[in-house]
Design an enzyme around this catalytic site. Sequence first.
Site, PDB file in Angstrom:
ATOM      1  N   ARG A   7      -8.228   1.217  -0.983  1.00  0.00           N
ATOM      2  CA  ARG A   7      -7.824   2.456  -1.658  1.00  0.00           C
ATOM      3  C   ARG A   7      -8.963   3.477  -1.665  1.00  0.00           C
ATOM      4  O   ARG A   7      -8.748   4.669  -1.428  1.00  0.00           O
ATOM      5  CB  ARG A   7      -7.380   2.147  -3.094  1.00  0.00           C
ATOM      6  CG  ARG A   7      -6.796   3.359  -3.803  1.00  0.00           C
ATOM      7  CD  ARG A   7      -6.328   3.025  -5.205  1.00  0.00           C
ATOM      8  NE  ARG A   7      -5.858   4.229  -5.876  1.00  0.00           N
ATOM      9  CZ  ARG A   7      -5.963   4.449  -7.170  1.00  0.00           C
ATOM     10  NH1 ARG A   7      -6.521   3.545  -7.950  1.00  0.00           N
ATOM     11  NH2 ARG A   7      -5.513   5.560  -7.709  1.00  0.00           N
ATOM     12  N   HIS A  50      -8.969   7.346  -0.008  1.00  0.00           N
ATOM     13  CA  HIS A  50      -9.272   8.552  -0.779  1.00  0.00           C
ATOM     14  C   HIS A  50     -10.478   9.295  -0.200  1.00  0.00           C
ATOM     15  O   HIS A  50     -10.585  10.509  -0.367  1.00  0.00           O
ATOM     16  CB  HIS A  50      -9.527   8.193  -2.247  1.00  0.00           C
ATOM     17  CG  HIS A  50      -8.273   7.946  -3.015  1.00  0.00           C
ATOM     18  ND1 HIS A  50      -7.970   8.587  -4.198  1.00  0.00           N
ATOM     19  CD2 HIS A  50      -7.215   7.133  -2.762  1.00  0.00           C
ATOM     20  CE1 HIS A  50      -6.792   8.176  -4.642  1.00  0.00           C
ATOM     21  NE2 HIS A  50      -6.320   7.280  -3.794  1.00  0.00           N
ATOM     22  N   HIS A  61      -0.068  -0.699   0.487  1.00  0.00           N
ATOM     23  CA  HIS A  61       0.444  -1.066  -0.838  1.00  0.00           C
ATOM     24  C   HIS A  61       0.909  -2.512  -0.901  1.00  0.00           C
ATOM     25  O   HIS A  61       1.372  -2.962  -1.949  1.00  0.00           O
ATOM     26  CB  HIS A  61       1.593  -0.141  -1.225  1.00  0.00           C
ATOM     27  CG  HIS A  61       1.152   1.231  -1.635  1.00  0.00           C
ATOM     28  ND1 HIS A  61       2.023   2.254  -1.914  1.00  0.00           N
ATOM     29  CD2 HIS A  61      -0.088   1.745  -1.807  1.00  0.00           C
ATOM     30  CE1 HIS A  61       1.348   3.340  -2.247  1.00  0.00           C
ATOM     31  NE2 HIS A  61       0.063   3.059  -2.186  1.00  0.00           N
TER      32      HIS A  61
END
Length: 374
Positions: free
Chosen positions: A115, A119, A247
């Site tokens: 993650r 980002h 995910h």
Amino acid sequence: MEEFENDIKNIEELSKNDIKYLEELSANDIKQELSDNDTSAEQNRAETEQPSKMAKTPPPFLSILIFLSLFTYLSESSLYLDYYAKSCPRFNDIMRDTITNKQITTPTTAAATLRLFFHDAILNGVDASVLISSTPFNKAERDADINLSLPGDAFDVVTRAKTALELSCPNTVSCADILAVATRDLVTMVGGPYYNVVLGRKDGRVSKASTVDGNLPKPTMPMSQILEIFKKRNFTEQEMVALSGAHTIGFSHCKEFSSSIYNDTNHYNPRFVQGLQRACGDYQKNPTLSVFNDIMTPNKFDNVYYQNLPKGLGLLESDHGLSSDLRTQRFVDMYARDQNLFFRDFARAMEKLGVYGVKTGRRGEIRHKCDAIN
């Protein structure tokens, strides 16, 4: 202007072999162009007998082609799979030991690092700008609202690796390269595909929270807006769906999907949404409450995430969008049926994301500490 001057300076640093290779590329382009225009040249021989100054002027489009080839080559030539083979021979060993120890101690590290990588990469390319801490004079990316929930274990594994590498080979390995390799290795450790990570990135010198909003996908965004974010970075709809497969591991905080489970429950499996309501019942008092993104195999990187979506077992609003939007639905179905296809496309998309907006040469630096610009 400064970046252009830096590009020109970088030309002087190319090795003789690189220059030879570039010249061969240009020569082949010219040879092909001359061949394609043979007939036209014969018909216009009279025009070629103009004064020598005009005859020697290359076609404008050919000059542009050569310049673009040179620019592209300069931007990519500094990235290699074995970039640290000589400058930091123990790079791979140090990375492997650090990552393995961290993941064994804290199993959520893999999802956290993946993650963090997204980002960082989606905003300005993998330049470790998301790692920089704010100062009294600058609010950095990591303090933008969407980044406040980034897990600390991801920052920690990068910091540990950087500390160990600085002891072995000071001022050599960038935080951006550490983040890229750590992400790949951790994904592999939890069952995901192996993919190549070229090295030689430099760390960015700018990190501003004001640049984040609207440029990172949010779970509450409509699918059109999410697709547009990826399109601006030259990623296709299929590549976006493949990357969304991240995910399959990790968790999301209740506040990220609370509005859906209490106000718009049509997309959820009834029993699933009831369970979510119970799990997140106290989220306003306890903002750390969270739920696994994939409730079936939460700690394994696989294609079950895609299989969950048509069953109403997607957690986030954006998850439901993937399976209901006609532009993305077919790719969800493809990956739900074929894990090997998902792994292949995820690996290719990660390789592409890993070099998006990459900074090399004088466009960046090797930070002494990952959370502060030198």
